[in-house]
Enzyme design. Structure first.
Site, mmCIF file in Angstrom:
data_model
loop_
_atom_site.group_PDB
_atom_site.id
_atom_site.type_symbol
_atom_site.label_atom_id
_atom_site.label_comp_id
_atom_site.label_asym_id
_atom_site.label_seq_id
_atom_site.Cartn_x
_atom_site.Cartn_y
_atom_site.Cartn_z
ATOM 1 N N LYS A 1 61.029 42.609 0.964
ATOM 2 C CA LYS A 1 60.421 43.588 1.876
ATOM 3 C C LYS A 1 61.091 43.507 3.240
ATOM 4 O O LYS A 1 60.925 42.544 3.971
ATOM 5 C CB LYS A 1 58.919 43.303 2.061
ATOM 6 C CG LYS A 1 58.229 44.442 2.814
ATOM 7 C CD LYS A 1 56.930 44.054 3.443
ATOM 8 C CE LYS A 1 57.029 43.695 4.886
ATOM 9 N NZ LYS A 1 57.561 44.727 5.775
ATOM 10 N N GLU B 1 61.189 30.333 7.991
ATOM 11 C CA GLU B 1 62.181 30.304 9.079
ATOM 12 C C GLU B 1 61.546 31.084 10.226
ATOM 13 O O GLU B 1 61.450 32.316 10.170
ATOM 14 C CB GLU B 1 63.497 30.964 8.637
ATOM 15 C CG GLU B 1 64.207 30.255 7.495
ATOM 16 C CD GLU B 1 64.900 28.968 7.917
ATOM 17 O OE1 GLU B 1 64.853 28.602 9.105
ATOM 18 O OE2 GLU B 1 65.486 28.313 7.040
ATOM 19 N N CYS C 1 66.846 34.215 16.636
ATOM 20 C CA CYS C 1 65.918 33.072 16.604
ATOM 21 C C CYS C 1 66.555 31.825 17.217
ATOM 22 O O CYS C 1 65.883 31.007 17.826
ATOM 23 C CB CYS C 1 65.500 32.792 15.171
ATOM 24 S SG CYS C 1 66.914 32.547 14.085
ATOM 25 N N GLU D 1 58.494 32.488 23.190
ATOM 26 C CA GLU D 1 59.722 33.138 22.718
ATOM 27 C C GLU D 1 59.718 34.586 23.209
ATOM 28 O O GLU D 1 58.851 35.376 22.835
ATOM 29 C CB GLU D 1 59.753 33.108 21.185
ATOM 30 C CG GLU D 1 61.023 33.679 20.608
ATOM 31 C CD GLU D 1 60.999 33.758 19.082
ATOM 32 O OE1 GLU D 1 59.965 34.162 18.510
ATOM 33 O OE2 GLU D 1 62.016 33.424 18.459
HETATM 34 P P1 NAD Z 1 57.163 39.421 12.255
HETATM 35 O O1 NAD Z 1 56.559 38.116 11.910
HETATM 36 O O2 NAD Z 1 56.380 40.388 13.047
HETATM 37 O O3 NAD Z 1 57.574 40.214 10.928
HETATM 38 C C1 NAD Z 1 58.460 39.663 9.989
HETATM 39 C C2 NAD Z 1 58.216 40.321 8.642
HETATM 40 O O4 NAD Z 1 56.921 39.931 8.183
HETATM 41 C C3 NAD Z 1 58.234 41.848 8.657
HETATM 42 O O5 NAD Z 1 58.853 42.322 7.475
HETATM 43 C C4 NAD Z 1 56.753 42.190 8.640
HETATM 44 O O6 NAD Z 1 56.475 43.457 8.100
HETATM 45 C C5 NAD Z 1 56.205 41.084 7.759
HETATM 46 N N1 NAD Z 1 54.781 40.797 7.908
HETATM 47 C C6 NAD Z 1 54.001 40.974 9.007
HETATM 48 N N2 NAD Z 1 52.730 40.581 8.733
HETATM 49 C C7 NAD Z 1 52.723 40.136 7.459
HETATM 50 C C8 NAD Z 1 51.724 39.572 6.622
HETATM 51 N N3 NAD Z 1 50.470 39.400 7.027
HETATM 52 N N4 NAD Z 1 52.083 39.203 5.380
HETATM 53 C C9 NAD Z 1 53.361 39.350 4.943
HETATM 54 N N5 NAD Z 1 54.339 39.883 5.686
HETATM 55 C C10 NAD Z 1 54.025 40.261 6.928
HETATM 56 O O7 NAD Z 1 58.570 39.099 12.932
HETATM 57 P P2 NAD Z 1 59.604 40.136 13.570
HETATM 58 O O8 NAD Z 1 59.035 40.607 14.865
HETATM 59 O O9 NAD Z 1 60.009 41.146 12.533
HETATM 60 O O10 NAD Z 1 60.884 39.193 13.818
HETATM 61 C C11 NAD Z 1 61.091 38.449 14.953
HETATM 62 C C12 NAD Z 1 60.704 36.992 14.709
HETATM 63 O O11 NAD Z 1 61.482 36.468 13.632
HETATM 64 C C13 NAD Z 1 61.014 36.098 15.899
HETATM 65 O O12 NAD Z 1 59.931 35.228 16.108
HETATM 66 C C14 NAD Z 1 62.228 35.307 15.440
HETATM 67 O O13 NAD Z 1 62.397 34.058 16.058
HETATM 68 C C15 NAD Z 1 61.974 35.172 13.988
HETATM 69 N N6 NAD Z 1 63.231 34.887 13.290
HETATM 70 C C16 NAD Z 1 63.440 33.617 12.810
HETATM 71 C C17 NAD Z 1 64.650 33.301 12.173
HETATM 72 C C18 NAD Z 1 64.925 31.915 11.639
HETATM 73 O O14 NAD Z 1 65.867 31.753 10.842
HETATM 74 N N7 NAD Z 1 64.186 30.892 12.042
HETATM 75 C C19 NAD Z 1 65.628 34.289 12.025
HETATM 76 C C20 NAD Z 1 65.368 35.557 12.527
HETATM 77 C C21 NAD Z 1 64.165 35.851 13.149
#
Ligand code: NAD
Length: 499
Positions: free
Chosen positions: A197, A272, A306, A403
Site C-alpha cells: 500500500k 522503519e 528519515c 522530527e
Molecule cells: P505516516 O505514518 O503518516 O504514513 C505512512 C504510511 O502508513 C502511509 O501509507 C499511510 O497511509 C499508512 N498508514 C497511516 N495510518 C495507518 C494505519 N492506522 N494502519 C496502517 N497504515 C497506516 O508517514 P508519512 O507521513 O507517510 O511518512 C513520513 C514518516 O516516515 C516520517 O516520520 C519519516 O521519518 C518516516 N520514514 C522512515 C524511514 C525509515 O527507514 N526509518 C524512511 C522513510 C520515512
C-alpha cells in the site's frame, strides 16, 4: 518554460490520464468504494490524477489473492534460480522505463528530477539486483546435537529458511518507489507474496510497477497493490488475519499503532520509523567537507528523509566559521519545481505537510529563535518552504526535539565533544548519526558511543544495499538490507533426524 525544464513524456501523460484501479490477482480491478483520492502536483498545487480509495473488502480481496498464490506455491516453490532470473528481468524492465518512472515520481512527490533519476531509479536498481541475487543464497545451518536418549540413538539437525507467507508492505510518501521496492524485493526474493500500500499522497509509481512486475513474469497474485487511506485501507491490511508479516515504513506514531494491533495476532513486524538525527562536528573537522556533506545530509529531498541530519552540534572553535559557511550555502540554493534540475530545493509533498513545517517555524519565530532563511520559491500555489538554519535554538523548542521532516536544520554550539555527544544522544530517536573529524581515534570513540542504527564518519545519509539499516529507540525495530535482509521474510525451521 526555462531552458532546463524537462519535457513530460507522452507515456507519462497517458498514464496520468488513466483511471487507476487496484492491482489484484494480476489485473486491474475497481474498488468497491466509489470515492476517489486526488493526487496533486506539489510544484503548483494543481490536480494531477486520482487513485482508488480502497475499502476493507477490497483489501480482503487483495490479501486473499496473495494468500492463494502463496498456498498454490506458484512462486514460493519456483527454483531459486528462476526467481532470481525473473526478479533480475523485473529490474531490467524498471531500468528501461526509468525516465517514465522518474518523471512520475517528480510530478507526484515534488522532488528534483535529478534526485528521482539518481535515487528513485539508480539506487533502486542496485537494491533490486542485490535482493534478486539473495534468492539463490538462502541458507540454513547443520547442527550437531547432544540428545542422550534413548541410549545409542544419534541425531543430526539442520535449519532451513522458509518464506513467512503473505507480507503487508506499507510505504510512506518521501521515496515512494525506492521504499516500495525495499519491501517488494526481499519479500519476493524470499518466496513470499505481498500486498503493498503506497501513501495516499504518492501512489502512482507503485501502480506502474505492478504492471512491470507482471510483464517480468511474476505470477498473478504474488504482487498486489492497493491504494487508499491509512485509516481504512492501511488499517485493514495490517490487521488481516492472513497477513504473516508487516513491513512498515512511516511515522513513529503510526508505527506504534500498528505494533499494538500486530501484538494481538503476533504478526511478524519490521518498523522503519522517524528520526531526529544528530551530526557531531569536532574542532579538527574539515569545514568544507562538513558544509558539503551536511548540506546534502540536511536538505536532500527538502529534508523529507528519515536519515537526514537535523541537529548539528559544532565544537566552539569551528562554530562561527561553519555558521557563516552554511549561511552562504543556504542562500545560494535556488528554490523551484522539481521538473527543472537547475532548482536545488523543491516543494514539499503536500499542502498539509507544508503547513505542518510552517507551524514549526512560526512557533520558533514567536519564541525569538534566530532563523536564517534562503529563497522562498515561486508564489504559484506550490508547496514551498525556504531552506532554513536555526542558530542555537532553545532546547525546549518543538523543532529542536521533534522530527520536522522539512528543509530546516539546527546549528548548536557546544563547548566540547563530550557535551555534543550527551546532547546528540538526548533524544527519543536513534536512527542515524554522524561524526566529523580528521582523527581516527576520535572517529572510533564516537561511532561507538553515538546511539543510532547507522553512524557515518565524515558523511551523512549515504546508504547502500549491502549495509544494514534501521533504528534504535523510537526509530523502529528490525533491519533492512545487507546479507541477512531476507531473514525478516523467512521463518527458521529446525529439522531433527534420528539415525
Ligand atoms: P505516516 O505514518 O503518516 O504514513 C505512512 C504510511 O502508513 C502511509 O501509507 C499511510 O497511509 C499508512 N498508514 C497511516 N495510518 C495507518 C494505519 N492506522 N494502519 C496502517 N497504515 C497506516 O508517514 P508519512 O507521513 O507517510 O511518512 C513520513 C514518516 O516516515 C516520517 O516520520 C519519516 O521519518 C518516516 N520514514 C522512515 C524511514 C525509515 O527507514 N526509518 C524512511 C522513510 C520515512
Amino acid at each position: 518554460m526555462s531552458q532546463t525544464q524537462v519535457t513530460v513524456l507522452d507515456s507519462v501523460r497517458r498514464f496520468l490520464d488513466r483511471r487507476h484501479g487496484l492491482y489484484i490477482g494480476g489485473a486491474w480491478q475497481e474498488s468497491d468504494c466509489a470515492d476517489r483520492l486526488d493526487i496533486f502536483n506539489p510544484a503548483d498545487g494543481q490536480p494531477l490524477a486520482s487513485s482508488a480509495d480502497a475499502s476493507a473488502s477490497d483489501v480482503d480481496r487483495a490479501v486473499t489473492s496473495a494468500w492463494q498464490a502463496f498456498s498454490a506455491g506458484v512462486w514460493a516453490n519456483c527454483l531459486p534460480a528462476e526467481r532470481e532470473r525473473i526478479l533480475l528481468h523485473f529490474a531490467t524492465l524498471v531500468e528501461q522505463h526509468g525516465e517514465e518512472l522518474a518523471q512520475l515520481e517528480t510530478l507526484e512527490q515534488g522532488k528534483s528530477i535529478a534526485i528521482s533519476r539518481a535515487f528513485e531509479l539508480g539506487c533502486t536498481l542496485n537494491w533490486m539486483r542485490y535482493a534478486a541475487g539473495l534468492s539463490t543464497k538462502i541458507t540454513g545451518q547443520t547442527l550437531d546435537l547432544s540428545i542422550p536418549l534413548p541410549a545409542g540413538a544419534r541425531y543430526q539437525a539442520w535449519t532451513r529458511k522458509e518464506p513467512v507467507g503473505v507480507v503487508a508492505g506499507i510505504v510512506p510518501w518521501n521515496f515512494p518507489l525506492m521504499i516500495g521496492m525495499w519491501k517488494i524485493m526481499p519479500a519476493l526474493a524470499a518466496g513470499c507474496s505481498i500486498v503493498i500500500k503506497p501513501s495516499e499522497t504518492t501512489p502512482l509509481t507503485l501502480l506502474r510497477i505492478a504492471e512491470l512486475a507482471s510483464e517480468a513474469g511474476i505470477p498473478d497474485g504474488v504482487l498486489n497493490v492497493v491504494t487508499g487511506r491509512g485509516s481504512v485501507c492501511g488499517a485493514a491490511l495490517v490487521s488481516h488475519p492472513r497477513v504473516a508479516k508487516i513491513s512498515f515504513t512511516g511515522s513513529t506514531a503510526t508505527g506504534k499503532q500498528i505494533a499494538r494491533g500486530a501484538a494481538d495476532r503476533l504478526t511478524r513486524l519490521t518498523l522503519e520509523l522517524g528520526g531526529k538525527n544528530p551530526a557531531l562536528v569536532l574542532k579538527d573537522a574539515d569545514p568544507q567537507q562538513v558544509i558539503e556533506g551536511l548540506m546534502t545530509g540536511s536538505f536532500l529531498n527538502q529534508g523529507q528523509v528519515c536519515a537526514a541530519s537535523s541537529r548539528i552540534y559544532i565544537e566552539a572553535p569551528l562554530f562561527d566559521t561553519l555558521v557563516s559557511g552554511f549561511e552562504q550555502a543556504v542562500k545560494g540554493l535556488k528554490v523551484g519545481a522539481g521538473m527543472d534540475p537547475a532548482h536545488h530545493i523543491n516543494p514539499l509533498v503536500s499542502r498539509g505537510h507544508q503547513q505542518k513545517v510552517a507551524e514549526f517555524l512560526h512557533d520558533a519565530q514567536q519564541r525569538g529563535a534566530q532563523l536564517i532563511a534562503g529563497d522562498t520559491g515561486p508564489d504559484n500555489g506550490g508547496y514551498y518552504i525556504a531552506p532554513t538554519l536555526v542558530v542555537n535554538p532553545d532546547p525546549t523548542l518543538r523543532l529542536y526535539r521533534e522530527e520536522v521532516f522539512g528543509p530546516v536544520v539546527s546549528l548548536i554550539r557546544v563547548d566540547d565533544a563530550e557535551q555534543g555527544l550527551a546532547l546528540a544522544n538526548d533524544s527519543d530517536y536513534g536512527l542515524t548519526a554522524s561524526v566529523w573529524t580528521q582523527s581516527l581515534a576520535q572517529a572510533m570513540e564516537y561511532t561507538r558511543r553515538l546511539q543510532a542504527g547507522t553512524v557515518w564518519v565524515n558523511s551523512h545519509t549515504l546508504i547502500d544495499a549491502n549495509l544494514p539499516f534501521g533504528g534504535l529507540k523510537q526509530s523502529g525495530t528490525g533491519r533492512d538490507f545487507g546479507p541477512d535482509w531476507l531473514d525478516a521474510y523467512c521463518e527458521t525451521k529446525s529439522v531433527c533426524v534420528r539415525f
